[in-house]
Design a protein around this motif. Structure first.
Motif, short mmCIF file in Angstrom:
data_model
loop_
_atom_site.label_atom_id
_atom_site.label_comp_id
_atom_site.label_asym_id
_atom_site.label_seq_id
_atom_site.Cartn_x
_atom_site.Cartn_y
_atom_site.Cartn_z
N MET A 62 0.96 -1.49 -0.19
CA MET A 62 0.11 0.05 -0.05
C MET A 62 1.03 1.17 0.05
SD MET A 62 -2.68 1.26 2.73
CE MET A 62 -3.76 -0.15 2.57
N SER A 63 0.79 2.36 -0.98
CA SER A 63 1.64 3.23 -1.07
C SER A 63 0.82 4.69 -0.48
CB SER A 63 1.79 2.99 -2.26
OG SER A 63 2.69 2.65 -3.62
N LEU A 64 1.87 6.01 -0.05
CA LEU A 64 1.06 6.81 0.74
C LEU A 64 1.29 7.75 -0.35
CD1 LEU A 64 0.32 8.68 2.24
CD2 LEU A 64 2.05 8.40 3.74
N TYR A 65 0.20 8.35 -1.21
CA TYR A 65 -0.02 9.71 -1.95
C TYR A 65 -0.23 11.11 -1.70
CZ TYR A 65 0.22 6.52 -5.88
OH TYR A 65 1.21 5.24 -7.20
N VAL A 66 0.24 12.13 -1.50
CA VAL A 66 0.22 13.36 -1.43
C VAL A 66 -0.21 14.00 -2.85
CG1 VAL A 66 0.94 15.41 -1.01
CG2 VAL A 66 1.41 13.72 0.32
N GLY B 37 2.78 36.74 4.33
CA GLY B 37 2.84 36.76 3.42
C GLY B 37 3.53 36.19 2.62
N ARG B 38 4.84 35.83 2.42
CA ARG B 38 6.20 35.06 1.89
C ARG B 38 6.78 33.69 3.35
NH1 ARG B 38 10.44 38.34 2.42
NH2 ARG B 38 10.41 40.39 2.72
N ALA B 39 6.30 33.55 3.98
CA ALA B 39 6.72 32.29 5.15
C ALA B 39 7.49 31.51 5.10
CB ALA B 39 5.89 32.57 6.57
N ARG B 40 8.73 30.95 5.42
CA ARG B 40 9.59 30.02 5.22
C ARG B 40 9.07 28.75 5.72
NH1 ARG B 40 12.50 29.00 0.46
NH2 ARG B 40 12.93 31.52 -0.24
N ILE B 41 9.01 27.54 5.74
CA ILE B 41 8.48 26.46 6.70
C ILE B 41 9.68 26.13 7.21
CG2 ILE B 41 8.39 24.16 7.06
CD1 ILE B 41 6.41 24.64 3.56
N ASN B 42 9.85 26.63 9.02
CA ASN B 42 10.74 25.94 9.48
C ASN B 42 10.77 24.81 9.49
OD1 ASN B 42 12.12 28.56 9.80
ND2 ASN B 42 11.20 29.28 11.56
N GLU B 43 9.89 23.88 10.01
CA GLU B 43 9.57 22.70 10.09
C GLU B 43 8.15 22.45 10.04
OE1 GLU B 43 10.05 21.02 14.67
OE2 GLU B 43 9.10 22.87 15.25
N ILE B 44 8.05 20.90 9.61
CA ILE B 44 6.57 20.32 10.08
C ILE B 44 6.74 18.99 11.18
CG2 ILE B 44 4.94 18.84 8.51
CD1 ILE B 44 6.67 20.29 5.74
N VAL B 45 5.66 19.32 11.79
CA VAL B 45 5.28 18.07 13.19
C VAL B 45 3.55 17.64 12.30
CG1 VAL B 45 4.69 17.48 15.38
CG2 VAL B 45 6.47 19.72 15.02
N PRO B 46 3.90 16.65 12.10
CA PRO B 46 2.88 15.56 11.12
C PRO B 46 1.51 15.02 11.75
CG PRO B 46 4.27 14.64 10.12
CD PRO B 46 5.02 15.96 11.51
N ALA C 269 7.84 14.60 4.50
CA ALA C 269 8.18 14.52 5.91
C ALA C 269 7.32 13.63 6.81
CB ALA C 269 6.75 15.82 7.15
N ILE C 270 6.22 13.22 5.62
CA ILE C 270 5.11 11.73 5.88
C ILE C 270 5.77 10.75 5.30
CG2 ILE C 270 3.48 13.28 6.61
CD1 ILE C 270 1.75 12.03 3.70
N LYS C 271 7.43 10.44 4.53
CA LYS C 271 7.88 9.81 3.77
C LYS C 271 6.82 9.78 2.50
CE LYS C 271 11.47 8.52 6.69
NZ LYS C 271 10.86 9.79 7.72
#
Length: 417
Positions: free
Chosen positions: A1-5, A109-118, A163-165
């Motif tokens: 089972m593959s994980l798709y975004v 208005g143009r923020a950068r992602i620092n991290e994702i905690v999913p 982040a979720i591979k």
């Protein structure tokens, strides 16, 4: 089972019927045995409408309040899509960007992602839910809502996939994939089966609107397999990956253009060490990006040089130059704004001599003068007057053997974010 975004832009969810079609598309993917995380933009012209309403209230638009306003468009989309999926018997849950774990810096208005905690996304997937995430948005550590700027939903999708591979990140748009040039200009443009991250990044930076450069950068950095495909049909799309196989004899993969170009020229500057550094440091300090730089010959100890900036930064850049005249004397500063940058891109250019010369020949045969040139290993860019943009691109497309017998179907208005 593959994980798709799976990412769907504004025109893909532009109305209720399209929303239903997207819900079915997601359900079909789940029926194939895959787990699904879906990133969506605001519906159709929602964001533009919200901006127009804000402008009717005030000429001053505070960046924080605009982020509060702009993120509501995506919240409408995720809720409606989740309702649509539940309505056809699927267990779906929607999350805002901050609920999905997107932590950003504080630049409204143009923020950068620092991290994702999913964590919440992964928990929902463990319960076999379809997860719907709002693109384009996040939150600072201090609890302030932010937006990621232009291309933010593409970036959301690719960053979340990393982040979720996820096994694959699919970007659904209004055409079948990545094309050799804008299919709105060349109706028989060639769809690319695959393209390398580097080629795609060049095309994206040079004006190709199908993917945002930040999204491609994320994909390359974290080796996310990207597929660009249409939300209007089930045709195979274009795979963006580390190394793409080159078609035999094809030196150029794609042609891009950018209308948002202005040239600024400074004449009569003293030819002493450090002059260019001082000028471009001043521009960089106020956040103005400079693209192509050309210095002319030196006469009587004075030099002339020109550079390009985005059209919307032209006046601000000229003001910066005027402010440094006392410390850096010059004779004159001039600008041009009826320009376009046309670029050819292809990994095969390295092993095919004469590619640039062919481009120059095609442009000159149409009676157009080249004002500036920039090159790298896989691209050549020319700045020219904008009057014959369509003719130049069509002629280059034919000259490099990119024409096909089939015409491209364009499903709707160009995708937003």
């Amino acid at each position: 089972m593959s994980l798709y975004v799976m990412k769907f832009g504004g025109s893909s969810v532009g109305d209720i019927e399209r929303m239903k079609r997207v819900a079915k598309r997601i359900a079909d993917k789940q029926d194939e045995g895959h787990r699904c995380v879906v990133v969506v933009s605001a519906m159709g012209d929602t964001t533009d409408d919200l901006i127009d309403q804000a402008k009717q209230l005030s000429s001053q638009l505070p960046a924080r309040e605009m982020d509060m306003l702009m993120t509501t468009g995506e919240q409408i989309s995720i809720a409606l899509l989740s309702i649509a999926l539940n309505g056809i018997g699927r267990d779906a849950v929607s999350y805002t960007g901050w609920q999905a774990g997107f932590r950003t810096d504080e630049t409204h208005g143009r923020a950068r992602i620092n991290e994702i905690v999913p964590g919440r996304v992964l928990e929902a997937l463990e319960k076999n839910k379809i997860v719907i995430v709002a693109g384009f948005q996040g939150m600072t550590n201090g609890g302030e809502i932010t937006t990621l700027g232009r291309g933010g939903s593409d970036t959301t999708a690719v960053a979340l996939a990393a982040a979720i591979k996820a096994d694959v990140c699919e970007i659904y748009t209004d055409v079948d994939g990545v094309y050799s040039t804008d299919p709105r200009i060349v109706k028989n443009a060639r769809k690319l089966t695959e393209i390398s991250y580097d080629e795609m990044l060049e095309l994206a930076n040079l004006g190709a609107a199908v993917l945002h450069p930040r999204a491609v950068e994320y994909a390359k950095r974290y080796q996310v397999k990207l597929v660009v495909r249409s939300s209007f049909n089930y045709n195979e799309g274009t795979v963006v990956k580390e190394e793409a196989s080159m078609e035999q004899g094809v030196a150029v993969s794609g042609i891009a253009y950018d209308k948002n170009v202005a040239r600024i020229s400074i004449s009569g500057v003293a030819d002493v060490p450090g002059v260019l550094a001082r000028v471009f440091n001043k521009l960089a300090n106020v956040g103005i990006n400079v693209d192509i730089i050309v210095q002319s010959g030196v006469q009587n100890g004075e030099a002339d040089f020109s550079f390009t900036v985005s059209l919307d930064e032209m006046e601000r850049a000229k003001e910066v130059i005027r402010q440094i005249r006392e410390e850096l004397p010059y004779r004159e500063v001039t600008s041009e704004d009826n320009l376009v940058k046309i670029s050819i891109v292809g990994a095969g250019m390295v092993s095919h001599p004469g590619v640039a010369a062919q481009m120059f020949d095609v442009i000159s045969s149409l009676g157009v003068s080249i004002k500036m040139v920039s090159t790298s290993e896989i691209k050549v860019s020319c700045v020219v007057e904008s009057g014959k943009l369509t003719e130049i691109i069509q002629a280059l497309h034919t000259a490099y053997g990119l024409d096909t017998d089939q015409q491209v179907f364009v499903g709707g208005p160009q995708e937003r974010r």
